[in-house]
Design a protein around this motif. Structure first.
Motif, mmCIF file in Angstrom:
data_model
loop_
_atom_site.group_PDB
_atom_site.id
_atom_site.type_symbol
_atom_site.label_atom_id
_atom_site.label_comp_id
_atom_site.label_asym_id
_atom_site.label_seq_id
_atom_site.Cartn_x
_atom_site.Cartn_y
_atom_site.Cartn_z
ATOM 1 N N THR A 94 0.834 -1.202 0.000
ATOM 2 C CA THR A 94 0.000 0.000 0.000
ATOM 3 C C THR A 94 0.866 1.248 0.000
ATOM 4 O O THR A 94 0.627 2.182 -0.759
ATOM 5 C CB THR A 94 -0.932 0.000 1.228
ATOM 6 O OG1 THR A 94 -1.748 -1.178 1.199
ATOM 7 C CG2 THR A 94 -1.817 1.225 1.254
ATOM 8 N N VAL A 95 1.897 1.261 0.828
ATOM 9 C CA VAL A 95 2.818 2.398 0.872
ATOM 10 C C VAL A 95 3.540 2.544 -0.465
ATOM 11 O O VAL A 95 3.705 3.658 -0.978
ATOM 12 C CB VAL A 95 3.827 2.242 2.038
ATOM 13 C CG1 VAL A 95 4.929 3.276 1.960
ATOM 14 C CG2 VAL A 95 3.107 2.332 3.374
ATOM 15 N N LEU A 134 2.290 6.768 -6.772
ATOM 16 C CA LEU A 134 1.350 7.817 -7.155
ATOM 17 C C LEU A 134 1.959 9.196 -6.930
ATOM 18 O O LEU A 134 1.843 10.087 -7.776
ATOM 19 C CB LEU A 134 0.046 7.672 -6.367
ATOM 20 C CG LEU A 134 -1.008 8.746 -6.608
ATOM 21 C CD1 LEU A 134 -1.566 8.639 -8.020
ATOM 22 C CD2 LEU A 134 -2.114 8.628 -5.578
ATOM 23 N N GLN A 135 2.627 9.368 -5.799
ATOM 24 C CA GLN A 135 3.243 10.657 -5.489
ATOM 25 C C GLN A 135 4.358 10.994 -6.472
ATOM 26 O O GLN A 135 4.520 12.146 -6.879
ATOM 27 C CB GLN A 135 3.770 10.673 -4.045
ATOM 28 C CG GLN A 135 2.689 10.516 -3.003
ATOM 29 C CD GLN A 135 1.592 11.541 -3.127
ATOM 30 O OE1 GLN A 135 1.854 12.719 -3.258
ATOM 31 N NE2 GLN A 135 0.355 11.085 -3.109
ATOM 32 N N MET A 167 4.521 14.929 -13.107
ATOM 33 C CA MET A 167 3.553 15.731 -13.851
ATOM 34 C C MET A 167 3.692 17.208 -13.494
ATOM 35 O O MET A 167 3.605 18.078 -14.371
ATOM 36 C CB MET A 167 2.127 15.245 -13.560
ATOM 37 C CG MET A 167 1.093 15.893 -14.446
ATOM 38 S SD MET A 167 -0.536 15.125 -14.363
ATOM 39 C CE MET A 167 -0.878 15.115 -12.633
ATOM 40 N N THR A 168 3.936 17.517 -12.237
ATOM 41 C CA THR A 168 4.131 18.901 -11.813
ATOM 42 C C THR A 168 5.370 19.492 -12.467
ATOM 43 O O THR A 168 5.355 20.634 -12.945
ATOM 44 C CB THR A 168 4.245 18.981 -10.279
ATOM 45 O OG1 THR A 168 3.053 18.446 -9.703
ATOM 46 C CG2 THR A 168 4.458 20.395 -9.804
ATOM 47 N N ILE A 169 6.456 18.731 -12.511
ATOM 48 C CA ILE A 169 7.691 19.205 -13.143
ATOM 49 C C ILE A 169 7.454 19.477 -14.622
ATOM 50 O O ILE A 169 7.855 20.526 -15.143
ATOM 51 C CB ILE A 169 8.833 18.189 -12.926
ATOM 52 C CG1 ILE A 169 9.248 18.151 -11.462
ATOM 53 C CG2 ILE A 169 10.029 18.517 -13.826
ATOM 54 C CD1 ILE A 169 10.181 17.005 -11.102
#
Length: 83
Positions: free
Chosen positions: A42-43, A49-50, A56-58
């Motif tokens: 799960t982690v 995902l992070q 995507m932000t970059i």
């Protein structure tokens, strides 16, 4: 093993040091091992995902930077020719 309690950070170590327990290998049942595997997966999924969101932000910031540069060049084409 007991659940993690943030109010008592030494609970895990005090449980490991109980008489009759091995401080280097806490006793784990098959169910506890399965639960830990599920927790770790799960982690791992959350971290993946992070990482995807960060990538995507970059890329978005790089596109904004390129757009700004193109906009500035369109406003003052002479300054980009001299550079």
């Amino acid at each position: 093993m007991s659940e993690f309690n943030p109010a008592d950070p030494f609970a895990f170590f005090s449980q490991m040091m109980k008489p009759g327990s091995n401080p280097f290998m806490p006793p784990l049942s098959e169910e506890e091992i399965d639960r830990k595997i599920v927790e770790c997966r799960t982690v791992e999924q959350w971290l993946s995902l992070q990482v995807g969101m960060l990538q995507m932000t970059i890329k978005t910031l790089e596109m904004q930077k390129a757009g700004l540069a193109a906009f500035k060049q369109g406003l003052d084409p002479k300054s980009s020719e001299n550079s």
